[in-house]
Design a protein around this motif. Sequence first.
Motif, PDB file in Angstrom:
ATOM      1  N   LEU A   1      -6.022  -7.425  -1.709  1.00 47.67           N
ATOM      2  CA  LEU A   1      -5.212  -6.406  -1.034  1.00 47.67           C
ATOM      3  C   LEU A   1      -6.078  -5.546  -0.111  1.00 47.67           C
ATOM      4  O   LEU A   1      -5.662  -5.203   1.003  1.00 47.67           O
ATOM      5  CB  LEU A   1      -4.530  -5.534  -2.103  1.00 47.67           C
ATOM      6  CG  LEU A   1      -3.682  -4.359  -1.632  1.00 47.67           C
ATOM      7  CD1 LEU A   1      -2.530  -4.829  -0.756  1.00 47.67           C
ATOM      8  CD2 LEU A   1      -3.140  -3.583  -2.829  1.00 47.67           C
ATOM      9  N   VAL A   2      -7.295  -5.205  -0.552  1.00 50.64           N
ATOM     10  CA  VAL A   2      -8.123  -4.288   0.247  1.00 50.64           C
ATOM     11  C   VAL A   2      -8.940  -5.008   1.312  1.00 50.64           C
ATOM     12  O   VAL A   2      -9.521  -4.351   2.168  1.00 50.64           O
ATOM     13  CB  VAL A   2      -9.104  -3.475  -0.634  1.00 50.64           C
ATOM     14  CG1 VAL A   2      -8.345  -2.572  -1.582  1.00 50.64           C
ATOM     15  CG2 VAL A   2     -10.058  -4.375  -1.396  1.00 50.64           C
ATOM     16  N   SER A   3      -9.012  -6.339   1.261  1.00 55.03           N
ATOM     17  CA  SER A   3      -9.918  -6.995   2.204  1.00 55.03           C
ATOM     18  C   SER A   3      -9.198  -7.902   3.202  1.00 55.03           C
ATOM     19  O   SER A   3      -9.836  -8.694   3.879  1.00 55.03           O
ATOM     20  CB  SER A   3     -10.994  -7.781   1.438  1.00 55.03           C
ATOM     21  OG  SER A   3     -10.402  -8.785   0.658  1.00 55.03           O
ATOM     22  N   HIS A   4      -7.853  -7.801   3.252  1.00 53.46           N
ATOM     23  CA  HIS A   4      -7.118  -8.585   4.234  1.00 53.46           C
ATOM     24  C   HIS A   4      -6.339  -7.675   5.175  1.00 53.46           C
ATOM     25  O   HIS A   4      -6.104  -6.509   4.877  1.00 53.46           O
ATOM     26  CB  HIS A   4      -6.166  -9.561   3.530  1.00 53.46           C
ATOM     27  CG  HIS A   4      -6.856 -10.759   2.976  1.00 53.46           C
ATOM     28  ND1 HIS A   4      -7.414 -10.765   1.718  1.00 53.46           N
ATOM     29  CD2 HIS A   4      -7.120 -11.981   3.515  1.00 53.46           C
ATOM     30  CE1 HIS A   4      -7.967 -11.947   1.484  1.00 53.46           C
ATOM     31  NE2 HIS A   4      -7.810 -12.703   2.567  1.00 53.46           N
TER      32      HIS A   4
ATOM     33  N   LEU B   1      -6.222  -6.881  -6.343  1.00 60.30           N
ATOM     34  CA  LEU B   1      -6.471  -5.708  -5.512  1.00 60.30           C
ATOM     35  C   LEU B   1      -7.600  -5.990  -4.516  1.00 60.30           C
ATOM     36  O   LEU B   1      -7.592  -5.467  -3.410  1.00 60.30           O
ATOM     37  CB  LEU B   1      -6.846  -4.500  -6.369  1.00 60.30           C
ATOM     38  CG  LEU B   1      -5.722  -3.879  -7.209  1.00 60.30           C
ATOM     39  CD1 LEU B   1      -6.169  -2.536  -7.754  1.00 60.30           C
ATOM     40  CD2 LEU B   1      -4.449  -3.717  -6.411  1.00 60.30           C
ATOM     41  N   SER B   2      -8.571  -6.826  -4.951  1.00 58.49           N
ATOM     42  CA  SER B   2      -9.676  -7.108  -4.030  1.00 58.49           C
ATOM     43  C   SER B   2      -9.173  -7.867  -2.798  1.00 58.49           C
ATOM     44  O   SER B   2      -9.737  -7.729  -1.717  1.00 58.49           O
ATOM     45  CB  SER B   2     -10.788  -7.878  -4.728  1.00 58.49           C
ATOM     46  OG  SER B   2     -10.301  -9.094  -5.243  1.00 58.49           O
TER      47      SER B   2
ATOM     48  N   LEU C   1       0.839  -1.207   0.000  1.00 61.44           N
ATOM     49  CA  LEU C   1       0.000   0.000   0.000  1.00 61.44           C
ATOM     50  C   LEU C   1       0.874   1.257   0.000  1.00 61.44           C
ATOM     51  O   LEU C   1       0.593   2.226  -0.717  1.00 61.44           O
ATOM     52  CB  LEU C   1      -0.928  -0.001   1.220  1.00 61.44           C
ATOM     53  CG  LEU C   1      -2.031  -1.084   1.169  1.00 61.44           C
ATOM     54  CD1 LEU C   1      -2.737  -1.202   2.511  1.00 61.44           C
ATOM     55  CD2 LEU C   1      -3.029  -0.764   0.060  1.00 61.44           C
TER      56      LEU C   1
END
Lengths: 455, 455
Positions: free
Chosen positions: A197-200, A194-195, A159
């Motif tokens: 990356l954003v949800s873990h 990316l999904s 990030l």
Amino acid sequence: MDTAQLPTTDEAREQLLDALEHPDTGQLPALIARWHPALIADAVEALPRDMRHTLWDRLDAIDRGQVLIEVGRGVRQQLIDEAAQDELLAALATLEMDELADLDADLPVSVLDAMVRAMDVQRRERYERVKRYPDDTAGGLMDVDAAAVRGDVSLKAVLRYLRQVRKRDGKLPEHMDSLVVVDRQNRYLGMLRLSDLVSHKSTAIVSHLMDAEAPAIQVGTPDTRVARLFEDRDLMSAAVVDDDGHLLGRITIDDVVDVMRAEADGEVMRRAGLGEDTDMFAPVLSNAARRAVWLGVNLINAFVAAWVIGLFEASIDQVVALAVLMPVVASMGGVAGNQTLTLVTRAIALDQIGRGNAMALLFREVASGLLNGAFWAIVVAVVATAWFGNTQLGIVFGCALLINLITGATAGTLVPLLLERLGIDPALAGGVLLTAATDVVGFFSFLGLATLFLL
Amino acid sequence: MDTAQLPTTDEAREQLLDALEHPDTGQLPALIARWHPALIADAVEALPRDMRHTLWDRLDAIDRGQVLIEVGRGVRQQLIDEAAQDELLAALATLEMDELADLDADLPVSVLDAMVRAMDVQRRERYERVKRYPDDTAGGLMDVDAAAVRGDVSLKAVLRYLRQVRKRDGKLPEHMDSLVVVDRQNRYLGMLRLSDLVSHKSTAIVSHLMDAEAPAIQVGTPDTRVARLFEDRDLMSAAVVDDDGHLLGRITIDDVVDVMRAEADGEVMRRAGLGEDTDMFAPVLSNAARRAVWLGVNLINAFVAAWVIGLFEASIDQVVALAVLMPVVASMGGVAGNQTLTLVTRAIALDQIGRGNAMALLFREVASGLLNGAFWAIVVAVVATAWFGNTQLGIVFGCALLINLITGATAGTLVPLLLERLGIDPALAGGVLLTAATDVVGFFSFLGLATLFLL
């Protein structure tokens, strides 16, 4: 903004034409500002040639760049030929590297030279990296600005890195649904969505979350194979690697969609002996000249068939009905053969035919030709007998039709397979050779049988 | 894993066939586990019919579901017909809603009933929402499991929400490159790219970062128009809305790619009078029966041409050379007309022709036909004069060829435009009507002129 407000190409063309013909209303700038360059490009293709340049003059460099990318090659050539060199250079400077690589083959050498000279070192280096690979391979499709991350870092580090990239470049690469994951030697490991990356949790490690099954594509893979892979696997993006697995770039689905469209359009157009990107409004003379070649090839075909008929002049002189019926035999063989040809050409394109099943396919097609031949032979025999009051003529007619439907099935299967083996595009040459076969066999079998049994 | 290890369809077929024929080697499970269902599906299409079911028996429910989705309709029908109902239901239960909506038209009513009865309330409700819209519209393509966020929240809230969704469902929706942004009334506002979500401060507000220009698609938009929009705009996903702008679902590019492929394949196949999803290895009898219809249509065509020739039997009886040369006139008109037909049919599909430019196009095509006609008329006149030693015959031959090339250009332009106006697919019926025109005019003009001037 929704599609209710998006005009169709034809509506867009009419509105543009209206605005161009009445410059005093000041409508044009509003239309151009509201529309996406792709819609403008579609409308440009449908505009008469003389209006295209008038519109070009009213576009800014960014729109000009996008229009050059989006139009077909025929129209693109006209725009390039008619534009001033500095206009072109300004438009080209707005393009991404992979876009530039798509159209630079159409640029005059002088513009190409000036363009490369005007690039800064970084841009020139990237351009040269893309140019190293042929346009019709994965290397030609890929974008070299891929954002790659290491497998052994945490999501938090990823990030932070992405924020830095965005600050540095002002934006992230387009169409990013996932990041390429590499090891310390820049070798491909997998893709991080990316999904994910954003949800873990941000402490998670990239290599634990990445999709290690996501396929990477060898840089030399043909673009049509790349398209098939994206389609089959429902991919949005994929990494491009060299023979040792080192990351070279990234292909996104929008590039692949263009390949698919070109491939599909190309097949339909080549079957009619037209170029892939024929400009509807190309000058009549150059248009006619291009088609003359195809007509010439087919004329040779037609004269060969005429020569076969000529062999039987004496027979026709005795039984004029032969002349009346012979085109039916030839044309039915052509129609039946074309069905087989289409099916087999498509199966070749889909890579579904090999040594193992070609014989089985030939057998089925011939069997199908035999069944249809037998059925329609009886029909035409009855019709001809009733028409000319000559049963023998009817029987000969039916037999010739049967022979020619089997010929169509055989040639329809073997011609594309043979052309493929010889490295010739079956969509281009298949139809001509098939017609030659069904015409020659059709006329020869009908007139030959008639000469043997009717005279 | 890279493409070097991915076999082509043909290689896959051979390996599968080998494994199926030698079950004792135990190779099959390894192949199936290693390959993506899409590759298995491609191989299934190329397998002989009797081996397809043998392979099906060795697949698990998930692979069976995916294979059903990926194969063409002809092959799918065979698999469905031969599968046990409980096998089918297990395979169908593994599919997403939009996948299910794609194939349920091919299911027997009994299976369909059992499938819906076996669904839990939530799944049934979603299925019924998808089924409300025709398959060939945006509504039929969309996925109703769209992840939507409100415009007035912070990125931090979005991230929290996504984590919840992932925990609840075990995963996020597939192919997510962006989130749909809506207001309190569930009305569409724009799209939030995941790349923006991950690269901005978590205190930022969604509506400030979202792309408000991203188009939403009306639920009733035809699927081919959706495909064109995705292609032109380089979209990865788009929201689907009702007439009042309320969010209904989301379309992702992988669904659109399937539409594009079906559209492209369909055009080529329909031109030859074949169904879109013809199975190469369909049973010979049903295969032959389906083609018989097309052959019958073309036979009527051929007999009409024969009838025209029959009108001039007396002339042919006097000058047999007419019979030798007449197929040349007919076939050249057909070839030239087919070029125009292909160009115009494509332009219609691309929505580039309207009332405003149809006349201009007709004029250009006729002019091009005139130029080519004049050129080739001279060539054939010289050839025929030399061949038969008859200058008048050569002149009549050349004039007829000129007339028929102009006929081809005119019919090639007008036939598809007329068919389009009548709501008939030009790719299907255009070729037949064009051939009728060029055959009739070709024979009539040549034999008619000869009767007037040679006899």
